[in-house]
Design a protein around this motif. Structure first.
Motif, PDB file in Angstrom:
ATOM      1  N   TYR A 174       4.448  -4.650  -7.927  1.00  0.00           N
ATOM      2  CA  TYR A 174       3.457  -5.659  -8.301  1.00  0.00           C
ATOM      3  C   TYR A 174       2.861  -6.149  -6.985  1.00  0.00           C
ATOM      4  O   TYR A 174       3.569  -6.695  -6.147  1.00  0.00           O
ATOM      5  CB  TYR A 174       4.148  -6.799  -9.045  1.00  0.00           C
ATOM      6  N   SER A 175       1.580  -5.923  -6.775  1.00  0.00           N
ATOM      7  CA  SER A 175       0.946  -6.238  -5.501  1.00  0.00           C
ATOM      8  C   SER A 175      -0.084  -7.345  -5.629  1.00  0.00           C
ATOM      9  O   SER A 175      -0.727  -7.500  -6.671  1.00  0.00           O
ATOM     10  CB  SER A 175       0.222  -5.005  -4.952  1.00  0.00           C
ATOM     11  N   VAL A 176      -0.223  -8.082  -4.557  1.00  0.00           N
ATOM     12  CA  VAL A 176      -1.301  -9.051  -4.381  1.00  0.00           C
ATOM     13  C   VAL A 176      -2.103  -8.524  -3.203  1.00  0.00           C
ATOM     14  O   VAL A 176      -1.553  -8.268  -2.136  1.00  0.00           O
ATOM     15  CB  VAL A 176      -0.748 -10.452  -4.063  1.00  0.00           C
ATOM     16  N   ILE A 177      -3.391  -8.342  -3.403  1.00  0.00           N
ATOM     17  CA  ILE A 177      -4.222  -7.711  -2.387  1.00  0.00           C
ATOM     18  C   ILE A 177      -5.458  -8.568  -2.148  1.00  0.00           C
ATOM     19  O   ILE A 177      -6.201  -8.868  -3.089  1.00  0.00           O
ATOM     20  CB  ILE A 177      -4.645  -6.297  -2.837  1.00  0.00           C
ATOM     21  N   ALA A 178      -5.667  -8.964  -0.894  1.00  0.00           N
ATOM     22  CA  ALA A 178      -6.867  -9.710  -0.513  1.00  0.00           C
ATOM     23  C   ALA A 178      -7.681  -8.819   0.402  1.00  0.00           C
ATOM     24  O   ALA A 178      -7.195  -8.350   1.433  1.00  0.00           O
ATOM     25  CB  ALA A 178      -6.474 -11.010   0.187  1.00  0.00           C
ATOM     26  N   ILE A 179      -8.914  -8.577   0.010  1.00  0.00           N
ATOM     27  CA  ILE A 179      -9.773  -7.605   0.683  1.00  0.00           C
ATOM     28  C   ILE A 179     -11.010  -8.304   1.255  1.00  0.00           C
ATOM     29  O   ILE A 179     -11.639  -9.113   0.568  1.00  0.00           O
ATOM     30  CB  ILE A 179     -10.210  -6.512  -0.318  1.00  0.00           C
ATOM     31  N   PRO A 180     -11.381  -7.986   2.488  1.00  0.00           N
ATOM     32  CA  PRO A 180     -12.602  -8.570   3.063  1.00  0.00           C
ATOM     33  C   PRO A 180     -13.825  -8.217   2.219  1.00  0.00           C
ATOM     34  O   PRO A 180     -13.883  -7.133   1.628  1.00  0.00           O
ATOM     35  CB  PRO A 180     -12.699  -7.933   4.449  1.00  0.00           C
ATOM     36  N   PRO A 181     -14.805  -9.098   2.178  1.00  0.00           N
ATOM     37  CA  PRO A 181     -15.984  -8.861   1.313  1.00  0.00           C
ATOM     38  C   PRO A 181     -16.735  -7.586   1.642  1.00  0.00           C
ATOM     39  O   PRO A 181     -17.240  -6.921   0.741  1.00  0.00           O
ATOM     40  CB  PRO A 181     -16.854 -10.094   1.537  1.00  0.00           C
ATOM     41  N   GLU A 182     -16.781  -7.195   2.892  1.00  0.00           N
ATOM     42  CA  GLU A 182     -17.528  -5.976   3.248  1.00  0.00           C
ATOM     43  C   GLU A 182     -16.846  -4.703   2.746  1.00  0.00           C
ATOM     44  O   GLU A 182     -17.475  -3.652   2.700  1.00  0.00           O
ATOM     45  CB  GLU A 182     -17.777  -5.896   4.756  1.00  0.00           C
ATOM     46  N   GLU A 183     -15.584  -4.808   2.324  1.00  0.00           N
ATOM     47  CA  GLU A 183     -14.837  -3.647   1.841  1.00  0.00           C
ATOM     48  C   GLU A 183     -14.779  -3.570   0.315  1.00  0.00           C
ATOM     49  O   GLU A 183     -14.306  -2.600  -0.233  1.00  0.00           O
ATOM     50  CB  GLU A 183     -13.423  -3.662   2.400  1.00  0.00           C
ATOM     51  N   ARG A 184     -15.231  -4.622  -0.362  1.00  0.00           N
ATOM     52  CA  ARG A 184     -15.171  -4.634  -1.831  1.00  0.00           C
ATOM     53  C   ARG A 184     -16.255  -3.777  -2.428  1.00  0.00           C
ATOM     54  O   ARG A 184     -17.336  -3.631  -1.881  1.00  0.00           O
ATOM     55  CB  ARG A 184     -15.341  -6.067  -2.353  1.00  0.00           C
TER      56      ARG A 184
END
Length: 96
Positions: free
Chosen positions: A85-95
Motif C-alpha cells: 500500500y503506497s502513498v506517492i507524492a509527485i511533482p506537478p511537472e511529472e503528473r
C-alpha cells in the motif's frame, strides 16, 4: 483548506473488491496470483512542502514514515505480505 489534493477512491467499494478478490482466489485455487501487487494513493501539490505534508497525512494511519526520494517525490509504503500500500507524492511537472 489544505495546499494539497489527495486522489483516493470509494473506501467501501475498494474494501468490498479486496474481499471479493480474496474470496475468488480462495474458491479457485487453480487461479494463478502475481508474485507481488501494489496500489497507491496519490498526493498532488505544487509546493514540495505541501506534497510532503499531504503524504504525511495519508501515511500517518499506516504507521509508516514518508521518505524524500528526491527531485520533489515523496513515498511511504506499508506491506502486507507481498502486497504494498503506497502513498506517492509527485511533482506537478511529472503528473499526467
Amino acid at each position: 483548506m489544505p495546499e494539497y489534493a489527495i486522489r483516493s477512491g470509494d473506501r467501501a467499494a475498494f474494501i468490498a473488491g479486496l474481499r471479493e478478490l480474496a474470496d475468488f482466489l480462495t474458491a479457485n485455487p487453480s487461479a494463478l496470483v502475481p508474485r507481488t501487487a501494489s496500489f497507491g494513493v496519490f498526493v498532488d501539490a505544487f509546493e514540495s512542502d505541501a506534497r510532503r505534508k499531504g503524504a504525511e497525512y495519508v501515511a500517518a494511519p499506516l504507521g509508516v514514515p514518508v521518505e524524500d526520494i528526491g527531485e520533489g517525490y515523496y513515498d511511504a509504503r506499508r506491506t502486507f505480505g507481498p502486497i504494498a500500500y503506497s502513498v506517492i507524492a509527485i511533482p506537478p511537472e511529472e503528473r499526467q
